[in-house]
Write an enzyme that holds these catalytic residues in place. Structure first.
Site, PDB file in Angstrom:
ATOM      1  CE1 TYR G  23      -3.892  -2.197   0.368  1.00 16.91           C
ATOM      2  CE2 TYR G  23      -2.587  -3.280   2.060  1.00 16.91           C
ATOM      3  CZ  TYR G  23      -3.681  -3.269   1.216  1.00 16.91           C
ATOM      4  OH  TYR G  23      -4.547  -4.312   1.209  1.00 16.91           O
ATOM      5  CG  HIS G 100      -9.287  -0.697  -5.627  1.00 17.89           C
ATOM      6  ND1 HIS G 100      -9.832  -1.209  -4.470  1.00 17.89           N
ATOM      7  CD2 HIS G 100     -10.265  -0.797  -6.561  1.00 17.89           C
ATOM      8  CE1 HIS G 100     -11.079  -1.598  -4.696  1.00 17.89           C
ATOM      9  NE2 HIS G 100     -11.371  -1.359  -5.952  1.00 17.89           N
TER      10      HIS G 100
END
Lengths: 144, 144, 144, 144, 144, 144, 144, 144, 144, 144, 144, 144
Positions: G23, G100
């Site tokens: 991430y 995302h």
């Protein structure tokens, strides 16, 4: 057990004509005669009905509750899909045995699951017309 | 048909102890005795073998090709998954009948498809110990 | 590579008898003899074991870690379902090759996925007894 | 068997560059050279073709019927979906063997079923460039 | 309707050679000649194209929008998977009919769903070369 | 990042004609012009290629490894099935971004899984021609 | 477009701590600051909200109809199952873009279908915090 | 071929009333008249039967073996599930063609597989009442 | 290990009332008291939290990273579907053990797969309140 | 039956705004007023609660066991996935009826199975706000 | 509870050798010794048996009914497929607990469903050799 | 709305006899009497028909278009499979409501999807004979 309904499903009226390598060469009449003979030896009377109509099989099963002590049912093509026939057998307190001339487990994939047999006491499959006779013995045996 | 192998699969040695409401109260010995008696009346000798081991069932089926004229097989828990047992039955030119004490179609979903029965001539299921006797009749009937 | 375990799964002991149109007409003994001959030319000793029992295949694979430099495994009917055989191959640091006499991709649908081959270095399938010999070559080739 | 088509599918022209930990460090040219050498020892001539286009693989297979005695096909990414390549192999009376450098059974799930192999005589997978050589041996062996 | 594209997919160029028990004994040329003859009687000109390449089928369909009034498409092995061919048919405002020589519903399971036909006006399948002629009639009928 | 391949898949050459309510009214040329303009502002040169042939997309991706620093790929109808395009992207060490004019998640069920995107760095979908421009920004951003 | 809701789903408050290799290393605050800066350049005001509670995401989406001109939503773990969030987006006439940080198509199988994106205008995925910025550009572009 | 049974399944008696945008505006009588006319030109007599009852379709198919040379069957809603109708067609040595007014491949998902067509010689679908006429041509063509 | 979060999911606050034949007769308070006692003997302090809200479970797991050395989580009805809870556990470097009062493998089919347990170190299920105590032992054991 | 909980799930607070062609033009307040009026005529008091949070629905169901004699629940988007809501209804001995404004069987495929309804006494769906009133009648009818 | 059977399934005899990163570095003997020690402290005698043969596991379970008060079973590779082991556990009135060294929920997909555990009282998984000890505690606890 | 067809499917004629714990103790006649009474209060005339034959249900629905203003249909065992009944309801412009005595969502898995209800305005299920009365109210309410 004195009276038994023998219920033949769709296309079984063609027996003797239809794919004899699978179903044998006897006609349905001849099979019914043999069942009746055998039943006689067991002290049982049979009434044979054939129908191609799913709902008539339902009705015959329902009617059987008023006169029959047992049911032999060969639901043929309806064996694998008919919730209605299954519900009829579940609703009627008459013991039933599922019968097949051929052995569905050795045929096409869509004949491997038997919805109707799930509401029967047992199954006899694969022995041609003798499947009915063996099923009748199973049904009438006092010892069971 | 003179000699028949009666092959019992896993856990059937517990019969009489195990869940009698499903399988009946007879022991396997008693069932074998009844099968033998009935076989005697049909002029047939039976040899009964029970094994919990899949590969031993395979071996018994293979050996049967040297001495047996027919096989009754209740593969029990292996019925639904064993390609090896199925292959053994397909490899051996001895006719076989699949037998079940209870009616798998009326039990759990994972018992609805019978891999082993696909390599048998037919199936008799749901009549307790009498399933074996009826299967024996089916197997030995000259008329078939 | 000096010593190789040749492991034959269920029903392969019937070779020569069983469905020769699929598996060929040689017996397992004859196949083992040919593998051994060929191995000799490659400077390799083979030990052949056949078992119908899944757990014995597991044990042979385990034992191979103490003596063998390679494994040829034809898991036959267990190829498509046995997690235990797969786990054994994964646990033992001996390279293995999956072998099939016939070509599973061209047979029944339930033979299209090979669980055991997933723990092997490679696969040779479809060339009868020569599948073993080719697999042996693959296994022993120094160049690989 | 004198002449063999060696057919390489999509992305195999990148061999030597592409993910060497999976496919090895040789270029396709070098592999073709080795196949040719090995073929020479077997008395066979090979013609190697690589294409990224599904339809060109189809055409090469078709053309092979006019000149080739056998086909080695590594359909790569088309192996798992191409009905067209499968149909071509089925339509042409030239025996084929499916080849893979890596072992698809040990890779992603969508490589576990091989549609193209279903129309081949057999499969050799997992041995890098030697898969081709072994497949060639399998194809050319008079004994098969 | 004056001009019709007749589009033949992969492997159809082998007609007359390939599995005649399924596809008939006529060559593609002969079929095209018969289609043309029949088209002549209907006052229609046809242009026949065969390609083994999915993308060329796409291109032909696209080009058809500049000159054709209708399309007959036998996508063969691409019928069951090609989103690209389907998208092409959906993108081009020329009516199309899907054609099959054999009856896919009576063949392998993976031929039972037809992705390409979903973007066509209709389907004619199972009548050999006459499937094209009937499809042409359907396409050209003013009454529709 | 100086040079970027812009790869358009099947049927995208029809843009401006085809279903404008889904894909917008611009032609592919116009879109390429806008991408080039935008690229110019980012100091990037683009080369745009359209092909309806899956294997040509594979080849363009492969060639890109010799000249390009990045790839924008709109695989269109091949997005959902092409293992070959995915393998090409995985084999080539050039970062790629998957692009869609429309939003596949809001369309037919068979457009919900994107095989090609699984080998890309990211996805931009649903913004018409601007999807390409945004993807180009994502690709060229030094900060990433 | 003047005001945009930036909605972050479950576990995104951990950004900077959680699995940075997937991430990125920025905190959510820092990301929100960057989004706000970028929004400022586009003449847009953003309000960022993070919640781990599915129903609060629903409420924020609903409230957005009274004040926001657009929504950026990263539904994280709810993306793949939440009918409630999808229904909220469908019920509110404010355009939304699904965002995302990572590329779900390249991760576990259960992240390959995006229920929430089905009710959005488009998707931007795989570019870390820049996914939000690109999505904001997409949303605010007058030209779309 | 002189006599043909035209068998219409459930709800087709409503033609002309029911969803004309799908099925066209003609009544079943009018369609039967057109079929008969067309048949006359082909030297064929037709007998048309409509039934909503699955078992009556079975019976009509069975009866056809005594008088008909061919069958046109539009099984409508039973097309996708009826094993009984399929068995009837398989049991009767009269060639049959499956007919559909609309194109099932372009409709709901549950109409994409056609169980009944699997026992027919071919299929004609999507051309309204002309589907019957084309199917009749296919059936009666001596050349087939 | 000194401090442990004990996290109870939806409906567990009803313990003692709800289906005692499945979950036992103790209240959640009593269970928490027993866990605390047992924890005391192990030199561990526990903090118990119950929530019916999926997102609050996520938040508690996140907060645990600031104070707890371990987590016991009984996610109850969310065990089988919650990607958000699984992601929280994966994001937080605190070891967790999944706990169930009953044995999900022996209950309904939709309780057979445990998404949350996939992000835990292990599972203890089926022993009523003692499942928590055993899980605590597992978690705190220095030897592990 | 004197007191009934009326529980509205996610997004129902938007009624009157949201897709009126599906859900009708009334606001939730107005619906609650009509339910209350109707309840008054039946001698019943209702308390209406709406929540977008799955866990709050669980809590309301739990609390209902202390004061309510019945529950009307429209779980909306949670109907199709929530094991937690189902478990709550199963745990609480207050009879419940599942309510839907629209008819889920006529909508998207993922609304065809109703997990929550499986723990209710019955279902009323498809009649807009009157579904609640009818469900209330069903719940309160002494005769049931 | 005085006597407990500890049953180890296939490949567990390799412990200490096999994949220590998954299963730990202890040998099975050492594990058995630790279990025995721990059992001693609980006043319980254990008998440990390992077998690679499915049928021997069945037999051990059966024999346990004559001497054991409890069973710990780690069915390893048979856990996910063995109906025979499950049937044995169901047939024998001795309580059993399923044990796993690793956490199957965190491993390959085919280890996520546990057929054998469905016939056990509970499960302990993921704690290496301590899984057995915890399971023993669970089994012997008088309070349960 | 003045005239309503009340259509009862297979086995409902057995009501009062069949499994009263599921369906209640009233006969179908008594139920029809109660419906009629209730209908009288609503100013509606009902005509009740029961049939076990799928095709007769189709015919009754078709006939209803000539005289009825609404249909109540309890398709029983045909609810879950009959495309023919669904097509009939879709073809006839008379509003229908699906009725069930029991709650299918709480019964066997194969009763969880209702094909017939997909062509109805709504569903009332689970309230015994009162399901019909409530459905009648729903159907006749002018306000809807």
């Amino acid at each position: 057990m004195e009276k038994v309904l023998v219920l033949h499903g769709p296309n079984l009226n063609l027996l003797g004509e239809r794919e004899p390598e699978i179903y044998g060469a006897l006609t349905l009449e001849e099979i019914d005669r043999r069942i009746a003979e055998h039943a006689g030896r067991l002290g049982v009377t049979t009434r044979s009905v054939q129908s191609n109509v799913e709902g008539e099989l339902v009705r015959e099963i329902q009617d059987a509750r008023t006169w029959a002590d047992g049911i032999l049912i060969n639901a043929a093509g309806y064996s694998h899909t008919s919730v209605a026939v299954r519900d009829a057998l579940a609703a009627v307190p008459v013991p039933a045995v599922a019968v097949h001339l051929s052995n569905p487990a050795a045929r096409e994939h869509f004949r491997h699951v038997d919805v109707v047999a799930g509401a029967c006491r047992g199954v006899v499959a694969g022995f041609g017309w003798r499947s009915y006779v063996l099923a009748l013995e199973a049904l009438t045996d006092a010892d069971q």
